[in-house]
Design a protein around this motif. Structure first.
Motif, PDB file in Angstrom:
ATOM      1  N   ARG C   5      -3.533  -7.024   2.781  1.00 29.32           N
ATOM      2  CA  ARG C   5      -3.960  -6.368   1.550  1.00 29.32           C
ATOM      3  C   ARG C   5      -2.797  -6.174   0.595  1.00 29.32           C
ATOM      4  O   ARG C   5      -2.885  -6.436  -0.591  1.00 29.32           O
ATOM      5  CB  ARG C   5      -4.594  -5.018   1.858  1.00 29.32           C
ATOM      6  CG  ARG C   5      -5.999  -5.176   2.362  1.00 29.32           C
ATOM      7  CD  ARG C   5      -6.526  -3.856   2.819  1.00 29.32           C
ATOM      8  NE  ARG C   5      -7.603  -4.070   3.768  1.00 29.32           N
ATOM      9  CZ  ARG C   5      -8.086  -3.110   4.536  1.00 29.32           C
ATOM     10  NH1 ARG C   5      -7.578  -1.903   4.478  1.00 29.32           N
ATOM     11  NH2 ARG C   5      -9.067  -3.377   5.360  1.00 29.32           N
ATOM     12  N   ASP C   7      -0.028  -7.791   0.566  1.00 28.01           N
ATOM     13  CA  ASP C   7       0.392  -9.110   0.160  1.00 28.01           C
ATOM     14  C   ASP C   7      -0.504  -9.615  -0.973  1.00 28.01           C
ATOM     15  O   ASP C   7      -0.055 -10.116  -1.988  1.00 28.01           O
ATOM     16  CB  ASP C   7       0.275 -10.044   1.371  1.00 28.01           C
ATOM     17  CG  ASP C   7       1.082 -11.319   1.154  1.00 28.01           C
ATOM     18  OD1 ASP C   7       1.663 -11.449   0.073  1.00 28.01           O
ATOM     19  OD2 ASP C   7       1.108 -12.140   2.074  1.00 28.01           O
ATOM     20  N   PHE C   8      -1.776  -9.387  -0.778  1.00 22.24           N
ATOM     21  CA  PHE C   8      -2.759  -9.881  -1.726  1.00 22.24           C
ATOM     22  C   PHE C   8      -2.632  -9.198  -3.083  1.00 22.24           C
ATOM     23  O   PHE C   8      -2.561  -9.841  -4.120  1.00 22.24           O
ATOM     24  CB  PHE C   8      -4.163  -9.680  -1.157  1.00 22.24           C
ATOM     25  CG  PHE C   8      -5.235 -10.140  -2.090  1.00 22.24           C
ATOM     26  CD1 PHE C   8      -5.395 -11.490  -2.365  1.00 22.24           C
ATOM     27  CD2 PHE C   8      -6.073  -9.233  -2.701  1.00 22.24           C
ATOM     28  CE1 PHE C   8      -6.380 -11.920  -3.229  1.00 22.24           C
ATOM     29  CE2 PHE C   8      -7.059  -9.654  -3.560  1.00 22.24           C
ATOM     30  CZ  PHE C   8      -7.209 -11.002  -3.818  1.00 22.24           C
ATOM     31  N   THR C   9      -2.595  -7.865  -3.013  1.00 22.82           N
ATOM     32  CA  THR C   9      -2.500  -7.149  -4.294  1.00 22.82           C
ATOM     33  C   THR C   9      -1.205  -7.520  -4.999  1.00 22.82           C
ATOM     34  O   THR C   9      -1.162  -7.644  -6.213  1.00 22.82           O
ATOM     35  CB  THR C   9      -2.548  -5.625  -4.078  1.00 22.82           C
ATOM     36  OG1 THR C   9      -1.660  -5.311  -3.034  1.00 22.82           O
ATOM     37  CG2 THR C   9      -3.929  -5.173  -3.782  1.00 22.82           C
TER      38      THR C   9
END
Lengths: 478, 414, 418
Positions: C5, C7-9
């Motif tokens: 998460r 990493d994604f954001t």
């Protein structure tokens, strides 16, 4: 609670449910009664040629467009989404192709803007993710990424999916669908033509769904028979609009009867190189020679008279005057021919238009039809027809198939090969490695304004990707 | 956002960089395609209706008012049952209307041609002033020249002066990117103050016989345009109307049949694509604005040589012709014929509400002139939202034809 | 929170932290390389000033020397690549020297009649006030991306309705209120057409100018007829300050209209709002890139509506000052193009409040001077009236530095173009 596995069956909880979404722009139904299901914990690709209505559908979900009809359900609850703010409150996040910064503002100001609202969005999304209720929509996220970066992103998406996030992945690249998605919904001209699991699907079967018939993706290409050098670029230096050196001493040769492709990530000097060759921009130093004639620093018309034609990168912005008729667009380069006392020769324009429409199979209109009302593929045919009709010796083709559906891509590819075999020198600029490999006889890799390597068309994605991102040129050959 | 944007509604701009459809000219073309000549008619009716509401709200009779304005314009001359003395009055009034219509056609073409090239020429007023200043200067000097030569000389001089004045904006747009809206507005005021300076008390071109009147010298008799209808002593109709109609024909040919017009239209719809196909965009901007200025300058010479014969500083301050031309051009859809008709309409409105022509017992001319401005404004306002009208039309037509809404158009790719 | 998460954001919004180009440098007015230019500008002024009352140096030589020094500095600035500052310095050097020459050749009595500093300054402030209000209105609107050439009409509405409201209610305050509301009403029409219907903003502005001219003229004739507005029209009061002892500046400000002070306060407030608050930042962002702003959840339409309506209110305030603070009556078309001068001042001031104030003061000064000049020369006075327009032409032509409007200025925003 249903299982979190991607292959969950009908019982899987639906994160997002669209029923009968219809969105009409003018006379065109961008979405025509589209149904769409997104399960928790899946990556669902939304596939279609450009203009098929993928982005419109997701803009409806994100509150950027309001549907004329249809129903949206989020986790089973009917939802009304009027703005991106509403969407965020429902736990939907959308990532656009490239989020543009506001260039005249300082980084600090951009940051404040980002923090005050972007942060809010981030928090909303993270909260939604933590609830296990997040829906993420990505609009062609890999368009500006290198193959390596794209692969990394795909990895991240898979992990998120495994944690229960529902992900919509908009793309028009077949291989991406097969690599990353669990299921795929195909849109064709505003309508959903079906949802299939990617397991068991092939590029060919997806392409068939996209276009509605079988498409030959790989074209058989006879070996090139290179002749004398037609285009020669010598130690060219070109500055961009910001007066930064964008092309830093490029030299290259294109012979008659060969296609040379320039591969590279967008923004590494390709645009400036094209501009300098076609006379749209004055190079700082160096030479452009066409058939032994130095045309450095000439204007676009002189370049054309010297035998250079140019299939411009963006047909809407540069290639066509959309409000002109087909005939006028086809005459855009040579309307002066046959003119007497500054007056046009409408008869000649009409005759030529009819001939080119026939010859290039431009469908959907007569010479008097505005180019705007043609489909993307037929618009591009207009551009290609106009440029080839000038019987050039050198063709500059900048992303000639961008945004086209598979069928139109095939047409353009065949046409470029025909020109090659007719003894023309073709310089192709493309971001699509597949296209580069399919067409090129030689591949030049451009990175930060320099040609960093020359490879045969047999080069691998990894090799090219590495070189395009500034990696070592000594990658092992396959 | 996909690279291949979905067609935007009604040909409206697809975004900041969106190529076609972004200019007023493009939008007007689109409307014409959708609504045909009916849209301008509806526009005018709506504007008159709203104007009538204002009249009624302030306690006057709108129908009687419009009837008086109609008779004041002399258009009733066209009605066969108007006879006798009424017919003579109508003829005099119609001559007034046509005298106003002639320069209005030219100034409106000056606005329209710029629209077609994607430019907004608000500078009609300044270009008109530049032309009239030169016309009065040539016309009031060089006595003794043969009449026709004198007239031609004055007209050519005025045309060139207007071309220079317009060319400044075009040239600045071409070389520095300066917005022509701003530069033409500024040049209007500069022209105005320069003219006031020239004809003002003690100014270099001020009347040599009347040193305490801020007015120019009179145009010599030989340089006055011949009157072919009505009494030359009582401002009969001069031949300027033919000059204007000829200019409209030239405009049509220039726009639709000439290389320069093709280039102008291409640049107007999509300057980027025009540049890519080898058209010199900057040069086109310059030529278009110079051409527009020439038309407006010619208009100035028609008024000076046709009926004014002298310029007072008050005239210079009061002229609204350039702005009126915007309304006419928009209503006439930047087309030659449409512009002529719209110019006649506004010419009639102006002369019909003038102190000389309007019956003050029905409606005070001072009010009527302001009513004209309101109607002008409403016309422009409604035209500005033409996309809306076009969309309404499309809906209506589709419903009538019973075709399914949103039926996907046309052909399959390849 | 999982690594994925985060990493994604990070990936999602990382672009916020990675601007593509180099950071746009903030223009520093007093950077080191600009010092010679500023000195040259000061010397140019000084060269002129010493030949005017109360100094009245009657020979041209000292001014010529000062002018030459300024000229040299200007040249060196131009040579150093600072085109904009160099050009201004050059204008100041040449203009100052020429002005000094003119002054030394004029009679002392003439000079003393024209150049009465206290009165000139007061007149400058008075002439500048309507322009300042309207220019601020234009600034707010254009910062949000909506071109407002209907400033003229909005001023005119303000001028008429303030006079009418003051007349009917017998209160200048209510007059101002009515005036401002009328400007806002006209601006609302602008907003509906320009923002919601995506009409061409310049065409709409032109239309509204016509309508305002016609409507105010019509109502004026209908209500007041030949008599004109009554002589006892309530007026915005003047603020008397005990500053007469503070030289000509004190003289200038000792007896100014309340709204003159109001306009200066408005500049401060607009500056604070637009450049020092988050809401102001959003306003500017909408004017630069509405789509980007919309994707992060800001309502572009709302911001543009509010900006345009505020713009109408400000412009109308300028008009109200004109009728019940300055001229004390209303006349048909009494703004006489001031809305366009205000537009010019805003462009001249590069869409920035303080610079815009500088421009309106400059234009106000030229009006004040033009008003006094006829005693000296009618001809010069007339030509002086054209000065603001010539200066603006030079400014937009970029001959002395380019004026760049907000990127999305004049572009109708269309939500659904994806």
């Amino acid at each position: 609670m249903a299982t979190d596995t991607p292959s969950a069956g009908e019982a899987a909880e639906l994160a997002l449910e669209l029923r009968g979404i219809t969105k009409i722009y003018g006379s065109l139904a961008a979405n025509d009664a589209v149904d769409f299901d997104l399960r928790k914990g899946e990556i669902h690709a939304l596939l279609g040629e450009n203009g098929a209505g993928k982005s419109t559908l997701m803009n409806v979900v994100y509150g950027m467009a309001r549907p004329d009809a249809g129903e949206i359900r989020i986790f089973g609850e009917p939802a009304t989404i009027r703005s991106p703010r509403d969407a965020m409150a429902h736990g939907i996040g959308m990532v656009f192709q490239h989020f543009m910064l506001i260039p005249v503002m300082t980084v600090a100001e951009n940051l404040v803007l980002g923090v005050s609202v972007g942060m809010q969005q981030r928090i909303e999304i993270l909260r939604a993710l933590d609830r296990g209720a997040g829906i993420i929509v990505l609009d062609e996220p890999t368009a500006v990424l290198t193959p390596q970066e794209a692969a990394e992103l795909e990895g991240v998406l898979r992990r998120l999916r495994d944690e229960g996030t529902a992900i919509v992945f908009i793309t028009h690249k077949l291989h991406e669908v097969l690599e990353v998605a669990d299921r795929v919904t195909v849109l064709r001209r505003g309508k959903s033509v079906g949802t299939v699991p990617t397991e068991g699907a092939s590029e060919a079967s997806l392409a068939r769904l996209m276009v509605g018939r079988d498409v030959v993706l790989q074209i058989d290409k006879p070996a090139a028979k290179p002749g004398p050098v037609a285009l020669e670029v010598q130690d060219l230096h070109v500055f961009d609009d910001r007066h930064l050196e964008a092309v830093k001493g490029i030299s290259l040769e294109v012979r008659r009867g060969e296609i040379v492709a320039i591969a590279g990530v967008d923004g590494n000097g390709q645009a400036e190189l094209i501009d300098a060759i076609t006379g749209l921009r004055h190079p700082e130093s160096g030479h452009v020679v066409v058939d032994g004639r130095d045309i450095t620093g000439c204007n676009p018309r002189e370049a054309r008279d010297a035998g250079v034609c140019h299939i411009a990168q963006d047909r809407h912005r540069r290639g066509l005057v959309l409000d002109f008729t087909i005939a006028e667009n086809l005459a855009l380069r040579d309307y002066g021919e046959g003119a007497k006392m500054g007056l046009l020769s409408p008869g000649r324009m009409l005759a030529k238009a009819k001939q080119l429409i026939e010859q290039f199979d431009i469908r959907g209109g007569t010479p008097d039809t505005p180019a705007r009302s043609l489909s993307g593929g037929n618009q591009q045919k207009c551009v290609v027809a106009r440029e080839i009709a000038g019987d050039p010796n050198v063709m500059i083709a900048a992303q000639p198939t961008r945004g086209l559906d598979v069928g139109a891509i095939e047409f353009v590819h065949r046409r470029l090969l025909a020109e090659r075999d007719g003894g023309k020198a073709v310089l192709l600029f493309s971001l699509e490695l597949e296209e580069v490999r399919a067409l090129a006889d030689r591949i030049l890799v451009i990175y930060e304004g320099r040609i960093v390597a020359e490879l045969p068309p047999t080069a691998t994605d990894e090799q090219l990707g590495l070189l395009m991102t500034g990696g070592s040129a000594e990658a092992p050959a396959p | 956002m996909s690279t291949d944007a979905t067609p935007a509604p009604g040909g409206a701009p697809a975004g900041p960089a969106g190529g076609g459809g972004a200019t007023v000219g493009a939008r007007l073309t689109e409307t014409l395609r959708e609504g045909g000549p009916l849209v301008p008619v509806i526009t005018v009716l709506l504007a008159f209706l709203a104007g009538g509401v204002v009249v009624a709200l302030t306690g006057h009779d709108p129908l009687a008012t419009y009837k008086a304005v109609f008779e004041g314009s002399g258009l009733n001359w066209l009605l066969p049952w108007v006879t006798g003395e009424d017919r003579d009055v109508a003829a005099t009034n119609l001559q007034q209307t046509l005298i106003i219509t002639a320069p209005l056609i030219l100034v409106s073409l000056a606005v329209g041609y710029a629209f077609r090239a994607g430019l907004f020429n608000i500078g009609g007023t300044g270009q008109y002033i530049a032309g009239s200043v030169i016309a009065v200067w040539i016309g009031s000097t060089m006595a003794g020249l043969p009449g026709w030569l004198h007239i031609v000389l004055a007209m050519v001089g005025a045309t060139l002066a207007g071309a220079v004045w317009g060319g400044i904006s075009g040239g600045l747009r071409a070389t520095t990117g300066a917005n022509e809206v701003i530069t033409t507005i500024m040049l209007n005021y500069i022209a105005r103050w320069v003219a006031i300076f020239l004809f003002g008390l003690g100014g270099p071109l001020q009347n040599s016989a009347q040193p305490d009147v801020p007015v120019s010298n009179d145009v010599v008799n030989d340089a006055k345009l011949p009157v072919f209808w009505g009494d030359p002593e009582l401002q009969g109709l001069h031949i300027g109307i033919f000059v204007a109609l000829a200019a409209a024909v030239v405009y049509w040919v220039l726009l639709n049949r000439s290389k320069k017009g093709f280039e102008a239209r291409a640049v107007g719809f999509n300057p980027e694509a025009a540049r890519y196909s080898g058209i010199a965009v900057g040069k086109t901007y310059f030529l278009v604005m110079a051409t527009c200025g020439a038309l407006a300058g010619l208009a100035g010479s028609l008024d000076v040589l046709g009926w004014q014969f002298r310029i007072a500083t008050n005239d210079v301050q009061a002229t609204e012709l350039g702005f009126l031309g915007i309304a006419v051009a928009l209503l006439g859809r930047n087309r030659a014929f449409g512009t002529c008709v719209a110019a006649l309409l506004f010419g009639a409105l102006l002369s019909g509400t003038s102190v000389r022509n309007l019956d003050p017992s029905v409606f005070p001319p001072e009010l009527a002139q302001n009513l004209t401005r309101i109607i002008q404004g409403l016309v422009v306002l409604i035209v500005s939202a033409d996309v809306l009208i076009a969309m309404v039309f499309k809906r209506v037509r589709r419903r009538r034809e019973g075709a399914p809404v949103g039926a996907a158009p046309a052909e399959v790719t390849v | 929170m999982s690594v994925a998460r985060q990493d994604f954001t990070e990936r999602l919004w990382g672009s916020f932290k990675r601007p593509e180009g180099p950071e746009p440098s903030r223009r520093k007015a007093f950077a080191r390389e600009h010092i010679p230019a500023w000195i040259a500008i000061a010397l140019g002024f000084l060269a002129w000033l010493i030949t005017l009352p109360p100094f009245l140096v009657r020979t041209w030589i000292p001014s010529l020397i000062l002018g030459l020094i300024a000229f040299t500095l200007a040249l060196s600035t131009l040579y150093g690549g600072e085109k904009r500052y160099g050009a201004w310095a050059m204008i100041a050097a040449l203009g100052g020297t020429a002005g000094a020459y003119g002054a030394t050749r004029s009679g002392v009595a003439n000079l003393e009649a024209v150049v009465v500093w206290g009165a000139l300054m007061a007149a400058m402030l008075r002439y500048a006030t309507p322009l300042t209000f309207a220019a601020l209105g234009g600034l707010v609107s254009e910062r949000s991306g909506v071109v407002n050439i209907a400033l003229e009409g909005m001023m005119l509405m303000g001028a008429f309705f303030a006079a009418w409201g003051a007349d009917k209610s017998d209160s200048w305050l209510i007059g101002i209120l009515v005036g401002v509301l009328s400007g806002m009403a006209l601006a609302s029409i602008h907003a509906v057409f320009a923002v919601s219907l995506r009409a061409d903003q310049i065409v709409v502005g032109t239309a509204l100018n016509f309508i305002a001219l016609g409507l105010t003229g019509y109502l004026y004739v209908d209500i007041y007829g030949d008599q004109g507005t009554p002589d006892n029209l309530p007026q915005v009061p003047e603020l008397k300050l005990p500053t007469d002892s503070l030289g000509f500046i004190g003289e200038a400000i000792s007896n100014l209209n309340l709204l003159v002070w109001g306009s200066l306060l408005a500049v401060l407030l607009v500056w604070l709002y637009v450049f020092r608050t988050t809401r102001g930042l959003r306003l500017r962002a909408v004017g630069e890139n509405p789509r980007a702003v919309e994707t992060v959840g800001i309502d572009v339409f709302k911001i543009r509506y509010l900006a345009v309506i505020a713009s109408g209110g400000l412009a109308a305030l300028g008009g109200a000052f004109l009728s019940i603070g300055f001229v004390h009556s209303f006349g048909e078309n009494m703004t006489a193009g001031r809305g366009f001068i205000a537009l010019a001042a805003m462009i001249f001031g590069r869409w920035r409040p303080w610079a815009t104030l500088g421009a309106t003061l400059l234009f106000g000064f030229s009006s004040a001077l033009a008003q006094r000049l006829p005693e000296f020369s009618e001809q010069a006075a007339t030509l002086f009236q054209a000065l603001p327009y010539v200066l603006t032409l030079i400014a937009v032509a970029g001959l002395v530095g380019r004026s760049t409007p907000p990127a999305a200025d004049g572009v109708p925003y269309q939500r659904e173009s994806g």
